[in-house]
Design an enzyme around this catalytic site. Structure first.
Site, PDB file in Angstrom:
ATOM      1  N   LYS A   1      14.078  46.660  43.537  1.00 47.52           N
ATOM      2  CA  LYS A   1      14.731  45.769  42.583  1.00 47.52           C
ATOM      3  C   LYS A   1      15.629  44.783  43.304  1.00 47.52           C
ATOM      4  O   LYS A   1      16.090  45.055  44.408  1.00 47.52           O
ATOM      5  CB  LYS A   1      15.611  46.603  41.626  1.00 47.52           C
ATOM      6  CG  LYS A   1      14.861  47.436  40.622  1.00 47.52           C
ATOM      7  CD  LYS A   1      15.835  48.205  39.740  1.00 47.52           C
ATOM      8  CE  LYS A   1      15.103  49.096  38.747  1.00 47.52           C
ATOM      9  NZ  LYS A   1      14.331  48.366  37.728  1.00 47.52           N
TER      10      LYS A   1
ATOM     11  N   ARG B   1       7.949  56.629  33.532  1.00 47.71           N
ATOM     12  CA  ARG B   1       6.771  57.173  32.849  1.00 47.71           C
ATOM     13  C   ARG B   1       6.068  58.213  33.719  1.00 47.71           C
ATOM     14  O   ARG B   1       5.403  59.112  33.191  1.00 47.71           O
ATOM     15  CB  ARG B   1       5.823  56.020  32.466  1.00 47.71           C
ATOM     16  CG  ARG B   1       5.355  55.197  33.637  1.00 47.71           C
ATOM     17  CD  ARG B   1       4.793  53.845  33.239  1.00 47.71           C
ATOM     18  NE  ARG B   1       5.845  52.848  32.976  1.00 47.71           N
ATOM     19  CZ  ARG B   1       5.631  51.594  32.616  1.00 47.71           C
ATOM     20  NH1 ARG B   1       4.387  51.156  32.439  1.00 47.71           N
ATOM     21  NH2 ARG B   1       6.629  50.759  32.414  1.00 47.71           N
TER      22      ARG B   1
HETATM   23  N1  BES Z   1      14.894  51.961  34.647  1.00 49.88           N
HETATM   24  C1  BES Z   1      14.059  50.822  34.551  1.00 49.88           C
HETATM   25  C2  BES Z   1      14.168  50.120  33.210  1.00 49.88           C
HETATM   26  C3  BES Z   1      15.404  49.314  32.972  1.00 49.88           C
HETATM   27  C4  BES Z   1      15.572  48.093  33.566  1.00 49.88           C
HETATM   28  C5  BES Z   1      16.363  49.755  32.094  1.00 49.88           C
HETATM   29  C6  BES Z   1      16.690  47.337  33.312  1.00 49.88           C
HETATM   30  C7  BES Z   1      17.478  49.006  31.823  1.00 49.88           C
HETATM   31  C8  BES Z   1      17.644  47.799  32.438  1.00 49.88           C
HETATM   32  C9  BES Z   1      12.601  51.217  34.748  1.00 49.88           C
HETATM   33  O1  BES Z   1      12.372  52.246  35.623  1.00 49.88           O
HETATM   34  C10 BES Z   1      11.911  50.021  35.297  1.00 49.88           C
HETATM   35  O2  BES Z   1      12.238  49.633  36.373  1.00 49.88           O
HETATM   36  N2  BES Z   1      10.984  49.463  34.534  1.00 49.88           N
HETATM   37  C11 BES Z   1      10.286  48.301  34.931  1.00 49.88           C
HETATM   38  C12 BES Z   1       8.834  48.466  34.550  1.00 49.88           C
HETATM   39  C13 BES Z   1       7.940  47.426  35.131  1.00 49.88           C
HETATM   40  C14 BES Z   1       7.831  47.598  36.619  1.00 49.88           C
HETATM   41  C15 BES Z   1       6.600  47.537  34.469  1.00 49.88           C
HETATM   42  C16 BES Z   1      10.907  47.097  34.231  1.00 49.88           C
HETATM   43  O3  BES Z   1      11.279  47.218  33.061  1.00 49.88           O
HETATM   44  O4  BES Z   1      11.070  46.084  34.869  1.00 49.88           O
HETATM   45 MN    MN Z   2      12.210  51.583  37.636  1.00 49.07          MN
END
Ligand code: BES
Ligand code: MN
Ligand code: ZN
Length: 489
Positions: A265, A339
């Site tokens: 990230k 997931r």
């Molecule tokens: N924990 C994150 C989701 C999240 C992101 C929650 C920002 C709250 C704020 C999750 O694990 C994630 O990174 N999801 C990705 C999925 C994507 C790679 C398909 C996302 O939402 O960007």
């Molecule tokens: Mn994630």
């Protein structure tokens, strides 16, 4: 913070000893001859008080009553909205004098009044201190809630017990969610669950990396393998009724820190990914509430918990892993890790033959885009379950909103190298995540709550909200009433 419920007649001269007497003043106060009632009546007639809820009149050593501080706060009606506004407005007056003991008088009892009052006060007084020695802790230790008559106290007793449990549950969820990732490690979460299990009717099993491997939880293992912190799979049992009653299973996402892994990230705001275990925290919080309330239901809490880290041992985009139920998964994006840990927990849930399984997860940024911080995302193919969860959200002011699960949304999850890919496209991201999970639920009645937007606040008031403990507890307690209705029928 301890709550007590008492009948308090403001007309009587003998008021309990207290640092601050807070009185919620409605619009329709009847005049009365004693000095305090006269003062309250006069205040209620002032234009300022009449107009709205949350106008505060704070008096020091007022003549009519033997307290250091009297706080009159306008509360147009006993509607939850007005009670909330009134208590939010009165809280600074309580904090200013660092009161240890407060008496809070409500004009009448109506359903929900105590829950809203207690929840709002606890929220307003909350101070995070765990890793901040310089913080001034909440001084308030005892709150006496006053209702006008013994009759109203009697009527309000069940709600009072519910509200006490709820406040304790929310506090527990917030405390764990707010802890930084170097404190709230998977092992620390497991210890918290084991401590909870010292309560009656509760039991806890904690599985480590070896047991997780033995179960064949290849998807969960894949996420955990990049970190030095060993994973934990926590199984909490609350047995409040006969073993023959099918339990409700709650599954909480427990990523104690989500860097994204090799699909790392961006740096800005990454600290907030310590909140990626808010689903797990909400399960701990709900169990805390169950420990207090002891309803006649059975509940199982499952928490897969680990870190998502980039390292030499981390999973790489394109890796294919085998989940506990045998489906292979192509991990196209290591940041879609939630997931992966949940799918194996859902497979594990099948052994309990649950009447419902609900997973709670900070699953997608896309859900934050869709619903913001107001409502959690609700996904379920089971209409009755979805409606019950919506109703529980409405009743507890812990709102959610149902999103669709049409099969067309799963198109993007197709893979050339595995049974399924862990990401679809960017579009409808909260839904494709839910579609991924749905592949693992079989015929269990299932719902998924995406709490990515609702579980914590960013900015100056950065911190966990304790959601959706209110929704979950309300849902569980109504399930008890419903199953009682079924057995009586
Ligand atoms: N924990 C994150 C989701 C999240 C992101 C929650 C920002 C709250 C704020 C999750 O694990 C994630 O990174 N999801 C990705 C999925 C994507 C790679 C398909 C996302 O939402 O960007
Ligand atoms: Mn994630
Ligand atoms: Zn995550």
């Amino acid at each position: 913070m301890n709550f007590e419920l008492k009948a308090i007649d403001l007309k009587s001269a003998t008021l309990p000893k207290t640092d601050a007497l807070v009185i919620l003043v409605p619009n329709d106060v009847k005049p009365s001859r004693d000095a305090l009632s006269a003062l309250i009546h006069e205040a209620s007639q002032s234009a300022n008080f009449k107009e709205s809820a949350g106008k505060v009149l704070s008096l020091w050593k007022p003549a009519p009553v033997a307290v250091d501080r009297l706080v009159l706060v306008s509360c147009a009606s006993a509607q939850p909205k007005h009670i909330r506004q009134a208590i939010q407005a009165a809280a600074p007056a309580i904090k200013n004098i660092q009161a240890k003991h407060v008496t809070l008088c409500l004009p009448t009892w109506v359903d929900n009044a105590l829950t809203v009052a207690m929840q709002t006060l606890a929220e307003a007084m909350y101070v995070y201190t765990a890793t901040k020695p310089s913080a001034k802790p909440n001084s308030l230790k005892r709150v006496v809630l006053g209702l006008p008559t013994a009759q109203s106290v009697k009527q309000a007793k069940p709600e009072f017990a519910y509200a006490c449990a709820l406040v304790a549950g929310i506090a527990k969820a917030k405390e764990w969610a707010n802890l930084p990732a170097n404190h709230a490690t998977p092992s620390a979460l497991a210890k918290a669950a084991q401590a909870l299990a010292r309560n009656t009717h509760m039991r806890c099993e904690v599985l480590g990396p070896r047991e997780i491997a033995k179960l064949g939880m290849g998807a969960f293992q894949a996420v955990a393998q990049g970190s030095q912190e060993p994973a934990r799979f926590i199984v909490l049992h609350y047995q409040g009724t006969a073993k023959t009653q099918a339990p409700t299973v709650l599954v909480g996402k427990g990523i104690t820190f989500d860097t994204g892994g090799i699909s790392i990230k961006p740096a800005a705001g990454m600290d907030e990914m310590k909140f990626d275990m808010c689903g797990a925290a909400s399960v701990l919080g709900t169990f805390e509430a169950l420990a207090h309330l002891k309803p006649a239901i059975n509940v199982v809490g499952l928490i897969p918990t680990c870190e998502n880290m980039p390292s030499g041992t981390a999973i790489k985009p394109g890796d294919v892993v085998t989940s506990m139920d045998g489906q292979t998964i192509e991990i196209l994006n290591t940041d879609a890790e939630g997931r992966l840990i949940l799918c194996d927990a859902l497979t594990y849930a099948k052994r309990f033959k649950p009447q419902a399984v609900i997973d709670i997860a900070t699953l997608t940024g896309a859900c934050v885009v869709s619903l913001g911080a107001v409502r959690s995302g609700l996904f379920s193919p089971a209409d009755a379950l979805a409606q019950a969860l919506m109703a529980a959200g409405d009743a507890s002011h812990d709102l959610c909103w149902r999103l669709p699960l049409d099969d067309e949304y799963a198109e993007g999850l197709k893979s050339n190298f595995a049974d399924v890919a862990n990401v679809g496209g960017r579009d409808g991201g909260a839904i494709t995540a839910a579609k991924f999970l749905q592949r693992f639920v079989g015929d269990m009645p299932w719902a998924h709550l995406d709490i990515a937007g609702s579980a914590w606040k960013s900015g100056v008031s950065k911190g966990a909200t304790g959601r959706p403990v209110g929704l979950l507890l309300n849902f569980l307690v109504h399930q008890q009433t419903n199953s009682r209705k079924r057995t009586n029928a």
